[in-house]
Design an enzyme around this catalytic site. Structure first.
Site, PDB file in Angstrom:
ATOM      1  N   ALA A 122      -3.409   5.358  -3.734  1.00  0.00           N
ATOM      2  CA  ALA A 122      -2.497   4.209  -3.706  1.00  0.00           C
ATOM      3  C   ALA A 122      -1.314   4.515  -2.789  1.00  0.00           C
ATOM      4  CB  ALA A 122      -2.040   3.867  -5.116  1.00  0.00           C
ATOM      5  N   GLU A 139      -8.287  10.606 -12.708  1.00  0.00           N
ATOM      6  CA  GLU A 139      -6.887  10.541 -12.276  1.00  0.00           C
ATOM      7  C   GLU A 139      -5.971  11.103 -13.356  1.00  0.00           C
ATOM      8  OE1 GLU A 139      -5.810   7.390  -9.074  1.00  0.00           O
ATOM      9  OE2 GLU A 139      -5.605   6.541 -11.099  1.00  0.00           O
ATOM     10  N   PHE A 169      -3.690  -1.226  -4.199  1.00  0.00           N
ATOM     11  CA  PHE A 169      -2.415  -1.783  -3.720  1.00  0.00           C
ATOM     12  C   PHE A 169      -1.347  -1.831  -4.816  1.00  0.00           C
ATOM     13  CE2 PHE A 169      -4.138  -4.532   0.067  1.00  0.00           C
ATOM     14  CZ  PHE A 169      -4.673  -3.389   0.629  1.00  0.00           C
ATOM     15  N   HIS A 185      -7.232   1.716 -15.704  1.00  0.00           N
ATOM     16  CA  HIS A 185      -6.287   2.517 -14.926  1.00  0.00           C
ATOM     17  C   HIS A 185      -5.185   2.992 -15.860  1.00  0.00           C
ATOM     18  CE1 HIS A 185      -3.194   3.591 -12.009  1.00  0.00           C
ATOM     19  NE2 HIS A 185      -4.180   3.711 -11.130  1.00  0.00           N
ATOM     20  N   GLY A 210      -2.404  11.614  -6.509  1.00  0.00           N
ATOM     21  CA  GLY A 210      -1.659  12.531  -5.648  1.00  0.00           C
ATOM     22  C   GLY A 210      -2.286  12.792  -4.292  1.00  0.00           C
TER      23      GLY A 210
END
Lengths: 228, 228, 228, 228
Positions: free
Chosen positions: C204, C143, C12, C95, C183
């Site tokens: 996300a 990522e 989120f 992250h 993506g």
């Protein structure tokens, strides 16, 4: 020859054009232009170049940063005493590309004082300029981060930030000198900045990345002479 | 004279005893002891001292850190090219006193390779040593942070961390060399470290803060000769 | 109904569309889509929303980060026990928008284990994915930062990074599960990612910022069913 | 019942004694003591506990930190809107255990204003207190880091830092309220702090880690009543 009151400080950042031997060559050119015009100029080379630049020119030399540490077990940090031993006369603190914690800005300013280094603390807004003036550095440099490296001078794009900074900084501390930075690339930018009440210029790409750095700096010097 | 396979790297940290001219003097002493014993020794002075040390001795010289940046607008950062231009042969990366983000360790190792600098990546545990070995640096230095500067050598206090590190690192990357750090202060510490399978020593206060650095280093060299 | 092996985790971030009550609403929609399709879905809300989301749905709930700290004097930090007490089942770690020091990634993974939280460690390249796999988290999420939020899926733009990551991660640790992120915005992106050998998706904006998040997520679920 | 002018703010840090359900219980005890004495008390729980605490008591609730970000792609960060949505009335900023860059302190204060959160900016010295007062937060908390958690109250150990802070802060900004923190553990500490010109107390371990938090807090309240 009398020196100007205004001070033009050229930040070499980590540009290859101003690394190693090229830092020495550029510093010599800068010294020469300043001497010819009777304007006080200084340079801020990378840490590794401080000593060879200090050995080659007789103008104020600034480190780009010092860490808020005293001698000891701080591998990889930049000690004020080390910068001083290399021949530096001063240091930038809290440049927007090397921002510090609030408490560390104050520590760094006090360490600079204790080590005999002039301090130039950078701030991006008038309010932040007033905040750092509380620590009583020798100079405050106003550099709105959004204009750095753009060629759009703060003195033209946003003159209020300069006049507001001058007012707020002097309210906190009437003796601190104020440099204007971010986007300075022409003599007019310099002229405007001084007319707005600043005591000099902090510039990087406008000189270092110019095709002919001497010419650009010479035009800056002419602008200073027009004001003084 | 043939040089040893083992490598003794002395980290000057930000000790005043190894700042400015004293960095040069200490480096000369270190060079002499190494030459006399036929042992490969190196030094890691502060950024501002790299050039004058490089101009004074003919032993491997390491920076204490490089930033994960390429040339450009990175005021106050340490550029690999700048370190190289000053005469450094290599650099420490991720020392526990200058720890990096995981992604930045990898970037710094690759930048070191591209610039022709040997890389020594520090790690505090066997698991972390294996993690950084993935980036294929030239050397990994095992330094449990809790032992740094204590005079209690990791090779004595916690030999398993060394043997475990050697095993894990070589599983990931059989060619990377391994240095043993943290608390090394006697020849016995050095002897034990090499016997446990490491290729050398990373030491700071044990030499720099010693009353007679040459004597301490000489005893380290004797220990190497006992092993080889 | 049997659940899928594949896992779809929706981050989120700090999107207003998924803050406060809207975090609860979105989580309920996500739960419903997952239930309908028989696909295992999870959500990673903001810290302040963990408890109300945990009280409202019965799917895996992840924090977006934990700090490498134990209980004590750490004002403003995120304690694993606090996240657990709020009802979280796991946590993201490292992250690219909240990167950690190498040593702190390892600490956070161990703290997650001790607290009974599943750990998903993010990494931007195949090499970094292998580095973090050494710490033995439950999952690694690949990522590439340059693709995050672009709508250009890593599984299409750069499939080699996924296959290379799967190979390298499994060499270090054959049991760790691998999520594909950055993506992802269509069912095809999901299909490709799973076909390349990953065990699920970290997404996300592709869901949270979609006009109709349920429809997008439903198309992701269909893609999973095509593979399994 | 009229409330006191003085404000007692209890920081829960990441103490287990004040995590999860225990955060709620402690908040209820604190509310009760404050009500009984007619003294304004507040609590600063961890992020994950804000909502359940806000749902259980009717006293001012502060987050321990907010990040200088607006809604968007900021995984793992603390959004002012999220804190507000959870029911918080304010937030600490720049606690010495969660220090911020100078520019980020200012951003966080402005974000707090925009979101309707009261801001308490912490500072470790009188000079830093004046610096942060420039940003016009609602309150400044003076907390010399070296006294935090010691039980040696700043109001006793170093009263000059308080009087000096009050003077400097009010010179910059006459309306900002001033809290006294670090080492407060007895009613006398509170009495002295208020007598030195502060408007309240920021306390953590002195209450949270006390054997009987209500008794300690009750003694603080009595001290306030002695002053007012």
């Amino acid at each position: 020859m009398e020196h100007s009151k205004a001070f033009l400080l050229i930040n070499f950042k980590t540009y290859l054009e101003a690394t190693g031997k090229r830092a020495v060559e550029l510093s010599k050119q800068i010294e020469k232009v300043g001497e010819n015009a009777g304007i006080k100029v200084g340079v801020a080379p990378q840490f590794c170049d401080l000593e060879r630049v200090a050995a080659s020119v007789d103008i104020p030399i600034f480190a780009q940063h010092i860490d808020p540490i005293t001698p000891g077990a701080s591998t990889g940090h930049v000690l004020a005493e080390s910068v001083k031993a290399a021949g530096a006369d001063g240091t930038l603190i809290n440049h927007s590309e090397k921002p510090l914690l609030l408490a560390d800005i104050d520590k760094a300013v006090q360490l600079a004082k204790q080590t005999g280094l002039n301090s130039v603390v950078c701030a991006g807004t008038a309010r932040l300029a007033a905040s750092v003036a509380v620590s009583e550095p020798d100079m405050v440099a106003i550099e709105p981060p959004e204009l750095i490296g753009t060629g759009r001078a703060v003195s033209k794009e946003n003159p209020e930030i300069i006049t507001d900074s001058v007012k707020r900084v002097h309210k906190v501390n009437p003796t601190v000198r104020i440099l204007c930075g971010a986007g300075i690339s022409t003599g007019d930018d310099v002229y405007t900045a001084l007319k707005l009440g600043t005591d000099g210029i902090l510039v990087a790409s406008g000189v270092v990345k110019a095709r002919e750095p001497e010419k650009v700096l010479a035009s800056f010097c002419e602008a200073v002479l027009r004001v003084e």
